[in-house]
Design a protein around this motif. Structure first.
Motif, short mmCIF file in Angstrom:
data_model
loop_
_atom_site.label_atom_id
_atom_site.label_comp_id
_atom_site.label_asym_id
_atom_site.label_seq_id
_atom_site.Cartn_x
_atom_site.Cartn_y
_atom_site.Cartn_z
N THR A 174 -77.84 56.21 21.38
CA THR A 174 -76.38 56.75 21.42
C THR A 174 -76.17 57.43 22.67
O THR A 174 -76.89 57.62 23.58
N LEU A 175 -75.05 57.66 23.09
CA LEU A 175 -74.54 58.01 24.32
C LEU A 175 -75.07 59.48 24.39
O LEU A 175 -75.27 59.74 25.59
N LYS A 176 -75.01 60.36 23.66
CA LYS A 176 -75.79 61.62 23.70
C LYS A 176 -77.15 61.53 24.12
O LYS A 176 -77.67 62.41 24.94
N GLU A 200 -72.74 59.98 17.55
CA GLU A 200 -72.10 58.78 16.83
C GLU A 200 -71.59 57.67 17.59
O GLU A 200 -71.16 56.78 17.22
N ALA A 201 -71.71 58.03 18.98
CA ALA A 201 -71.17 57.03 19.78
C ALA A 201 -72.21 55.90 20.47
O ALA A 201 -73.22 56.35 20.97
N GLY A 202 -72.01 54.76 20.17
CA GLY A 202 -73.15 53.74 20.65
C GLY A 202 -73.04 53.57 22.33
O GLY A 202 -72.14 53.18 22.89
N PHE A 203 -74.21 53.71 22.84
CA PHE A 203 -74.27 53.46 24.25
C PHE A 203 -73.95 51.98 24.67
O PHE A 203 -73.23 51.60 25.59
N THR A 243 -70.78 51.18 5.58
CA THR A 243 -71.50 52.22 4.95
C THR A 243 -71.68 53.29 6.21
O THR A 243 -71.38 54.46 5.96
N GLU A 244 -72.31 52.66 7.20
CA GLU A 244 -72.58 53.55 8.44
C GLU A 244 -71.13 54.04 9.17
O GLU A 244 -71.20 55.24 9.80
N LYS A 245 -70.05 53.32 9.18
CA LYS A 245 -68.95 53.45 9.56
C LYS A 245 -68.98 53.37 11.12
O LYS A 245 -69.94 53.54 12.02
N GLN A 246 -67.64 53.53 11.76
CA GLN A 246 -67.59 53.30 13.06
C GLN A 246 -67.33 54.62 13.66
O GLN A 246 -66.87 55.45 12.75
N SER A 247 -67.56 55.24 15.02
CA SER A 247 -67.53 56.20 15.43
C SER A 247 -66.01 56.67 15.39
O SER A 247 -65.58 58.14 15.08
N SER A 248 -65.10 56.03 15.71
CA SER A 248 -63.70 56.53 16.05
C SER A 248 -63.08 57.13 14.69
O SER A 248 -62.89 56.49 13.87
#
Ligand SMILES: Cc1cc2nc3c(=O)[nH]c(=O)nc-3n(C[C@H](O)[C@H](O)[C@H](O)COP(=O)(O)OP(=O)(O)OC[C@H]3O[C@@H](n4cnc5c(N)ncnc54)[C@H](O)[C@@H]3O)c2cc1C
Length: 304
Positions: free
Chosen positions: A144-146, A176-179, A282-287
């Protein structure tokens, strides 16, 4: 003859930009299309409305020539764009304190951190328009970006500024943001994070996004039914049957589904979606962003 008795080649679910563009392309090739739209209007997440006494963009707004498909549509219909107001002052909270400064000062402070963060973009996305062209992506795809920001060992102030910039871009918290998505976004912007920011917020359609979707829709020879949310899509011998919540049934040789990932599984498909698609839904997108407009007394200068 009611719409449900007509024979269509393609049913398109959703009248956002994707659905309306699909209808135009298919109808130009001679296919008979029907759009089923849940809402009572065109545009989906990119829509324009009159509120607070002015015309406002309520969702997607900014366009740029680095979005080649959208830009081609703007040129095709001869529409104009205008530059967005540039903020005079930025305000941000970092290291527990309120800060203010010129946009250039803010960007200078996060230039180094962004260069370091986005350094793998060229290796992971050597061909930005083919996202899976490099094996290198496997090494970073779970991050994740975090997590990546934590690895950079930034000062508290730099960390909070980076968090603010990227949370805004992703419309979500950074865990929740993908690197990989951040890298791909930079790659699509010529590996240049400042250009990426310009692309996101510099130009908008002079008369609103509504003008563009209406041009595309008027160019499509398609039937459309508003307020017709689809509940189920079933495969049948002659093709597919789409069934709305009201119980109306429509058949066609094919169905194009333009629902966003986050609500794709709100429709029941028979046969069901693949395991991979179901997992993504199910996982959903972060936005998760929504636009909020307010009239503020006494504020005359653009700020962010
Ligand atoms: C706040 C915000 C700001 C944004 N800013 C920008 C920006 O500045 N620039 C930019 O390029 N992009 C921006 N975007 C992204 C852009 O809005 C989207 O990428 C784009 O609108 C997606 O279009 P679409 O047609 O693929 O999906 P959508 O617009 O989501 O269309 C899907 C349609 O399906 C309909 N639907 C849903 N369920 C059903 C059902 N069961 N049956 C029938 N119909 C159904 C919906 O009502 C909708 O009309 C922003 C998005 C948001 C939310």
């Amino acid at each position: 003859m009611s719409k449900r008795q007509e024979q269509y080649d393609v049913i398109i679910i959703g009248a956002g930009f994707t659905g309306v563009t699909a209808a135009r392309e298919l109808s130009h090739k001679g296919f008979r299309t029907l759009i089923l739209e849940a809402r009572d209007r065109l545009g989906g997440r990119t829509w324009h409305d009159r509120r607070l006494g002015i015309d406002l963009e309520m969702g997607g707004t900014w366009v740029h020539w680095f979005q080649p498909y959208v830009w081609a549509e703007i040129g095709r219909y001869g529409l104009d764009v205008v530059p967005s107001p540039v903020p005079n002052t930025l305000y941000w909270i970092a290291d527990g304190k309120r800060h203010e400064g010129k946009p250039d000062e803010f960007f200078l402070k996060i230039d180094g951190p962004n260069q370091r963060l986005l350094e793998p973009a060229r290796r992971c996305f050597p061909l930005p328009y083919i996202p899976l062209s490099s094996e290198e992506i496997h090494d970073i795809d779970q991050s994740t970006l975090k997590e990546k920001l934590a690895e950079l060992q930034l000062s508290d102030e730099e960390h909070d500024m980076m968090d603010s910039m990227w949370s805004l871009n992703f419309n979500s918290p950074l865990d929740e943001a993908g690197f990989s998505q951040a890298l791909h976004w930079a790659a699509l912007s010529d590996y240049n994070w400042k250009l990426m920011m310009d692309i996101c917020s510099s130009y908008k359609l002079t008369k609103g996004t509504k003008t563009l979707i209406e041009c595309i829709f008027n160019d499509a020879k398609t039937d459309i039914l508003f307020s017709s949310p689809v509940k189920r899509v079933n495969k049948i011998d002659s093709g597919y049957k789409a069934i709305t919540y009201a119980g109306d049934e429509y058949t066609a040789k094919a169905v194009i589904n333009t629902l966003p990932v986050n609500i794709l599984n709100s429709i029941t498909f028979s046969p069901p979606l693949s395991a991979e698609k179901t997992m993504a839904c199910t996982e959903k997108q972060s936005s998760k962003g929504v636009k909020f407009w307010a009239k503020i007394k006494g504020v005359t200068e653009p700020f962010a």
